[in-house]
Design a protein around this motif. Structure first.
Motif, mmCIF file in Angstrom:
data_model
loop_
_atom_site.group_PDB
_atom_site.id
_atom_site.type_symbol
_atom_site.label_atom_id
_atom_site.label_comp_id
_atom_site.label_asym_id
_atom_site.label_seq_id
_atom_site.Cartn_x
_atom_site.Cartn_y
_atom_site.Cartn_z
ATOM 1 N N ASP A 115 37.205 63.818 43.154
ATOM 2 C CA ASP A 115 36.426 62.935 44.022
ATOM 3 C C ASP A 115 35.472 63.734 44.897
ATOM 4 O O ASP A 115 35.836 64.778 45.460
ATOM 5 N N ASP A 116 34.239 63.236 44.988
ATOM 6 C CA ASP A 116 33.243 63.845 45.868
ATOM 7 C C ASP A 116 33.420 63.273 47.273
ATOM 8 O O ASP A 116 33.181 62.093 47.509
ATOM 9 N N LEU A 117 33.834 64.100 48.200
ATOM 10 C CA LEU A 117 34.083 63.628 49.566
ATOM 11 C C LEU A 117 32.798 63.251 50.290
ATOM 12 O O LEU A 117 32.825 62.558 51.309
ATOM 13 N N ASP A 118 31.644 63.698 49.747
ATOM 14 C CA ASP A 118 30.358 63.381 50.363
ATOM 15 C C ASP A 118 29.623 62.286 49.579
ATOM 16 O O ASP A 118 28.414 62.215 49.571
ATOM 17 N N SER A 119 30.392 61.424 48.900
ATOM 18 C CA SER A 119 29.780 60.380 48.092
ATOM 19 C C SER A 119 28.927 59.453 48.953
ATOM 20 O O SER A 119 29.314 59.061 50.047
ATOM 21 N N ARG A 120 27.733 59.069 48.414
ATOM 22 C CA ARG A 120 26.810 58.202 49.150
ATOM 23 C C ARG A 120 26.980 56.728 48.767
ATOM 24 O O ARG A 120 26.203 55.887 49.220
ATOM 25 N N VAL A 121 27.943 56.431 47.922
ATOM 26 C CA VAL A 121 28.099 55.054 47.461
ATOM 27 C C VAL A 121 28.589 54.163 48.597
ATOM 28 O O VAL A 121 29.621 54.447 49.219
ATOM 29 N N ALA A 122 27.864 53.090 48.880
ATOM 30 C CA ALA A 122 28.290 52.096 49.866
ATOM 31 C C ALA A 122 29.245 51.135 49.163
ATOM 32 O O ALA A 122 28.819 50.250 48.418
ATOM 33 N N ILE A 123 30.545 51.317 49.384
ATOM 34 C CA ILE A 123 31.551 50.627 48.594
ATOM 35 C C ILE A 123 31.434 49.110 48.725
ATOM 36 O O ILE A 123 31.433 48.380 47.728
ATOM 37 N N ALA A 124 31.335 48.608 49.957
ATOM 38 C CA ALA A 124 31.286 47.160 50.159
ATOM 39 C C ALA A 124 30.070 46.549 49.468
ATOM 40 O O ALA A 124 30.175 45.517 48.788
ATOM 41 N N LYS A 125 28.924 47.173 49.613
ATOM 42 C CA LYS A 125 27.700 46.661 48.981
ATOM 43 C C LYS A 125 27.810 46.715 47.465
ATOM 44 O O LYS A 125 27.429 45.766 46.758
ATOM 45 N N THR A 126 28.349 47.828 46.952
ATOM 46 C CA THR A 126 28.474 47.984 45.509
ATOM 47 C C THR A 126 29.430 46.962 44.928
ATOM 48 O O THR A 126 29.172 46.373 43.864
ATOM 49 N N VAL A 127 30.554 46.722 45.611
ATOM 50 C CA VAL A 127 31.523 45.724 45.142
ATOM 51 C C VAL A 127 30.872 44.341 45.080
ATOM 52 O O VAL A 127 31.040 43.597 44.107
ATOM 53 N N GLY A 128 30.109 43.991 46.114
ATOM 54 C CA GLY A 128 29.427 42.701 46.122
ATOM 55 C C GLY A 128 28.443 42.566 44.972
ATOM 56 O O GLY A 128 28.381 41.516 44.309
ATOM 57 N N GLU A 129 27.672 43.621 44.719
ATOM 58 C CA GLU A 129 26.714 43.590 43.614
ATOM 59 C C GLU A 129 27.425 43.481 42.272
ATOM 60 O O GLU A 129 26.977 42.765 41.367
ATOM 61 N N ASP A 130 28.540 44.197 42.135
ATOM 62 C CA ASP A 130 29.286 44.144 40.882
ATOM 63 C C ASP A 130 29.855 42.750 40.631
ATOM 64 O O ASP A 130 29.838 42.247 39.501
ATOM 65 N N LEU A 131 30.376 42.114 41.673
ATOM 66 C CA LEU A 131 30.921 40.769 41.514
ATOM 67 C C LEU A 131 29.836 39.780 41.105
ATOM 68 O O LEU A 131 30.055 38.919 40.236
ATOM 69 N N ARG A 132 28.670 39.905 41.728
ATOM 70 C CA ARG A 132 27.553 39.032 41.329
ATOM 71 C C ARG A 132 27.139 39.310 39.888
ATOM 72 O O ARG A 132 26.793 38.392 39.136
ATOM 73 N N GLY A 133 27.182 40.586 39.499
ATOM 74 C CA GLY A 133 26.845 40.936 38.122
ATOM 75 C C GLY A 133 27.823 40.356 37.133
ATOM 76 O O GLY A 133 27.435 39.873 36.053
ATOM 77 N N ILE A 134 29.113 40.372 37.468
ATOM 78 C CA ILE A 134 30.136 39.802 36.582
ATOM 79 C C ILE A 134 29.896 38.304 36.404
ATOM 80 O O ILE A 134 29.964 37.780 35.284
ATOM 81 N N VAL A 135 29.612 37.604 37.504
ATOM 82 C CA VAL A 135 29.359 36.157 37.431
ATOM 83 C C VAL A 135 28.136 35.879 36.548
ATOM 84 O O VAL A 135 28.165 35.002 35.673
ATOM 85 N N ARG A 136 27.062 36.628 36.780
ATOM 86 C CA ARG A 136 25.837 36.411 35.996
ATOM 87 C C ARG A 136 26.069 36.688 34.513
ATOM 88 O O ARG A 136 25.676 35.893 33.642
ATOM 89 N N LEU A 137 26.702 37.811 34.214
ATOM 90 C CA LEU A 137 26.898 38.185 32.816
ATOM 91 C C LEU A 137 27.846 37.218 32.111
ATOM 92 O O LEU A 137 27.617 36.846 30.949
ATOM 93 N N THR A 138 28.899 36.800 32.805
ATOM 94 C CA THR A 138 29.823 35.818 32.228
ATOM 95 C C THR A 138 29.095 34.519 31.910
ATOM 96 O O THR A 138 29.281 33.920 30.845
ATOM 97 N N ARG A 139 28.256 34.076 32.848
ATOM 98 C CA ARG A 139 27.495 32.837 32.645
ATOM 99 C C ARG A 139 26.515 32.979 31.475
ATOM 100 O O ARG A 139 26.435 32.094 30.614
ATOM 101 N N ASP A 140 25.780 34.091 31.430
ATOM 102 C CA ASP A 140 24.779 34.265 30.381
ATOM 103 C C ASP A 140 25.412 34.368 28.995
ATOM 104 O O ASP A 140 24.900 33.806 28.023
ATOM 105 N N LEU A 141 26.528 35.077 28.900
ATOM 106 C CA LEU A 141 27.210 35.176 27.610
ATOM 107 C C LEU A 141 27.804 33.830 27.209
ATOM 108 O O LEU A 141 27.727 33.430 26.041
ATOM 109 N N GLY A 142 28.380 33.131 28.177
ATOM 110 C CA GLY A 142 28.988 31.841 27.881
ATOM 111 C C GLY A 142 27.985 30.805 27.429
ATOM 112 O O GLY A 142 28.307 29.932 26.616
ATOM 113 N N ARG A 143 26.759 30.882 27.941
ATOM 114 C CA ARG A 143 25.722 29.913 27.587
ATOM 115 C C ARG A 143 24.854 30.377 26.426
ATOM 116 O O ARG A 143 23.872 29.726 26.080
ATOM 117 N N GLY A 144 25.207 31.515 25.834
ATOM 118 C CA GLY A 144 24.462 32.002 24.676
ATOM 119 C C GLY A 144 23.066 32.481 24.990
ATOM 120 O O GLY A 144 22.180 32.457 24.118
#
Length: 410
Positions: free
Chosen positions: A212-241
């Protein structure tokens, strides 16, 4: 020592405001490629939106070290940087790694070798597989494992580590997949892998040593939120063809099972797994609803809720029906099968209360569970012969491939 004439690899290192780590780590990477990597390889520093001296340091490195170049993007986003550089690359295999070099470089050859040999289409480093040696903080370990479990539950992903910054892809495959990837940030990796898997491409996993990089610049809360939105979008797009993967599947995907008996067995297993999940959800709902309403009402509501979810999952996973066409017709037919299931469980409940004046709730659950499992057999027969018969393909679209050879035309 590099061997002339072998396929060429390009390694992209996306960076933003990494003036401290960029110089020493790019030199370390270049030295490794020159002394311990058997294929000619280039390094591309992809500066996406840096506001410090990162770009200037990258320019110096590019002028000083042969086989190092730099690309400047004014907009930030790891996915945006990878998509632009990979799309323009002339290399045969495209890879990327994080600038902190958290992953041990000895894993680079096992990562790209199957791609160069044509055995695999995409390769990922994984920190979550047996054989990996990982040193990182408990919080990040928990988030990583939770995220990958979420991908399994929502997108039926089978790869073990979506976000390890150590991946590679064959350039011909990338040219087909990249136009379909919408995300330009951290969800880019996940979206690429999910689409590759849905298209039937072969994903090779390499256990890695990772610190693990102790100096990581990843904003965890923001990244988690973006990932969750991405999962919803991708699930919807795949489900609707909305995402057409069939052209990629036809050229690169592994052939589907042709033996109807094997296909049926796999379909029954998937239906059974969904049935177990639905039964567990039904039992839990019944227990909750039973606290405030009569047994028959609680039974009816629990069955109705789980029936809708059961039909949705079987439509997509068991019978491979995609898109919105016919969705409501299938749900209405599914409700008919629900009615049959309800009649079986209601009759069982009535018989129980007739025989025993005040049965214990554990006895109720046992009787209803057995009746619900019996109704599952009836539901499968109706799903197979009637509910999805008008749309379902002869061989399920989600049939796990067993043939290792692909159908490339190149």
């Amino acid at each position: 020592m590099q061997i002339p004439g072998h396929p060429r690899v390009e390694i992209v290192v996306p960076v933003k405001n990494e003036e401290n780590d960029l110089g020493p780590n790019i030199r370390r990477l270049r030295e490794f490629l020159d002394t311990a990597f058997p294929f000619p390889a280039e390094v591309c520093i992809a500066d996406n939106g840096s506001t410090d001296a990162t770009y200037e340091i990258g320019m110096l490195l590019a002028s000083e070290l042969p086989g190092v170049r730099i690309v400047r993007l004014e907009q930030s986003g790891r996915g945006r940087a990878l998509k632009q550089v990979w799309s323009a690359s002339t290399a045969e295999v495209l890879a990327y790694m994080d600038v902190d070099l958290s992953t041990n470089l000895n894993a680079l050859l096992p990562l790209v070798a199957p791609l160069l040999a044509g055995h695999s289409d995409v390769a990922i480093g994984t920190r979550l597989a047996k054989g990996s040696r990982v040193v990182r903080r408990p919080k990040r370990e928990f988030i990583s494992r939770s995220y990958n479990l979420l991908l399994r539950a929502t997108l039926s992903a089978h790869f073990s580590d979506a976000q390890c910054g150590f991946k590679a892809i064959r350039a011909d495959v990338a040219r087909e997949l990249l136009p379909l990837v919408q995300d330009t940030s951290w969800f880019f990796d996940t979206e690429l892998l999910v689409l590759a898997e849905k298209a039937g491409l072969r994903i090779h996993e390499v256990p890695v040593d990772w610190v693990d990089d102790l100096d990581s610049r990843v904003a965890i809360a923001k990244t988690v939120g973006e990932d969750l939105r991405g999962i919803v979008r991708l699930t919807r797009d795949l489900g609707r063809g909305r995402i057409d993967l069939e052209p990629i599947r036809q050229v690169y995907g592994r052939p589907r099972i042709l033996d109807p008996r094997t296909a049926m067995a796999a379909r029954v297993l998937r239906f059974g797994a969904i049935g177990v999940l639905s039964t567990a959800a039904y039992a839990l709902l019944y227990l909750v609803l039973r606290q405030g309403m009569p047994a028959q009402v609680a039974n009816l509501l629990a069955l109705l809720i789980t029936a809708v979810g059961n039909t949705t999952l079987n439509r997509r996973i068991t019978f491979g029906v995609r898109g919105v066409e016919g969705r409501w017709r299938h749900q209405l037919r599914g409700l008919v099968t629900f009615g049959i299931g309800w009649s079986l469980t209601a009759a069982s409940l009535w018989l129980l209360h007739t025989a025993v004046a005040a049965p214990h709730q554990a006895v109720e659950i046992t009787v209803l569970t057995v009746a619900n499992l019996a109704a599952t057999v009836v539901r499968f027969s109706l799903f197979q012969a009637w509910v999805f018969d008008d749309d379902a393909p002869t061989i399920p679209a989600f049939e796990p491939p067993t043939v290792l050879e692909n159908t490339r035309s190149n």
